[in-house]
Design a protein around this motif. Structure first.
Motif, short mmCIF file in Angstrom:
data_model
loop_
_atom_site.label_atom_id
_atom_site.label_comp_id
_atom_site.label_asym_id
_atom_site.label_seq_id
_atom_site.Cartn_x
_atom_site.Cartn_y
_atom_site.Cartn_z
N GLY A 139 100.96 -26.05 85.19
CA GLY A 139 101.61 -27.40 84.46
C GLY A 139 102.16 -27.66 83.35
O GLY A 139 101.84 -27.93 83.48
N ASP A 238 96.05 -31.20 86.03
CA ASP A 238 97.02 -30.01 86.11
C ASP A 238 97.35 -29.04 85.92
O ASP A 238 96.84 -27.77 85.87
CB ASP A 238 98.14 -30.65 86.52
N GLY A 242 95.44 -25.52 86.23
CA GLY A 242 96.33 -25.00 85.83
C GLY A 242 96.26 -22.92 85.22
O GLY A 242 96.36 -21.60 85.54
N PHE A 254 97.07 -28.12 92.30
CA PHE A 254 97.07 -29.07 91.58
C PHE A 254 97.69 -30.30 92.56
O PHE A 254 97.71 -30.67 93.27
CB PHE A 254 99.30 -28.86 91.01
#
Length: 257
Positions: A139, A238, A242, A254
């Motif tokens: 991310g 996100d 991640g 995501f």
């Protein structure tokens, strides 16, 4: 006491700075960045160092990049911003050092490891080296890499490496300009030292001035923009997903928020 992230050895006019965490593929923890800046400052001031080689301990990696677990420990936006600024200050210290800085890359140079190579003046790679900027998988984006890689390898190669996490082997890295010399792995450090000694034998003021003039087009004003963008990304769901997926060794999910 916290174990140092780097060790420095000097021999004549050449200093070798080794990222010294082979058990973690030389991942860069939060204290790595000021340590590298301080080491460069000492070498610049000692009056005897004429060239610097940065390399990684062991045979598996130059550096696998930032220590993801240290990212997870950054709890608020201010801490995330300070961390990004710390990284940028370190890349700038390498790029703007009055000393010529060579990267001797073996194994993986991923994420921040690839960015550190981009900040160096000349890159020598073992034939086993692999380069990548896979931050999008957690991310994020490579904050320094997105600024510097386009002028080194071109915009499209930068996008391919950044968007798709494309890994580049040593020969391809040489073809696109990321690497200047490729040598057998067993000869990497000897080749890097030989080149560093050639550079060290030249007039130091001429080398420093030449480096400054070549780098004149480098726009550090973009660093603040990149830091702000990275800080914003670091605070997204996100990025949290991640990082959590990476540390939990599972695929990320995501959602674009």
């Amino acid at each position: 006491m916290t174990r140092p992230n780097i060790r420095v050895e000097t021999d004549g006019g050449v200093a070798v700075v080794t990222i010294d965490a082979p058990e973690k593929l030389n991942a860069m923890g939060r204290t790595f960045w000021p340590e590298l800046r301080a080491a460069l400052a000492r070498l610049e001031a000692d009056g005897s160092t004429r060239a610097v080689i940065i390399t990684g301990a062991g045979e598996k990696a130059f550096s696998a990049g930032g220590d993801i677990t240290s990212f997870a420990a950054l709890s608020d936006v201010a801490a995330k911003r300070e961390f990004q600024q710390d990284c940028m200050r370190t890349f700038a210290a390498v790029e703007e050092s009055s000393l010529p800085v060579l990267a001797a890359v073996q194994g993986y140079a991923m994420g921040g490891g690839c960015e550190l190579a981009l900040a160096c003046d000349v890159v020598l790679a073992a034939d086993t080296a692999v380069f990548g900027m896979p931050e999008a998988a957690v991310g994020l984006v490579p904050g320094f890499g997105v600024l510097r890689a386009p002028s080194v390898i071109g915009r499209q190669w930068t996008k391919l490496m950044m968007f798709a996490g494309e890994r580049v082997d040593a020969q391809t890295a040489r073809e696109i300009g990321l690497v200047q010399k490729v040598v057998p792995a067993a000869e990497l450090m000897a080749s890097a030292r030989k080149l560093a000694e050639r550079i060290a034998a030249a007039a130091p003021l001429a080398i420093a001035t030449g480096k400054q003039l070549v780098n004149r087009g480098v726009d550090r004003g973009e660093f603040d923009h990149s830091t702000a963008a990275l800080t914003t990304l670091h605070a997204t769901a996100d990025a949290a997903e991640g990082i959590s997926a990476f540390t939990g060794k599972r695929p990320p999910k995501f959602e674009g928020r």
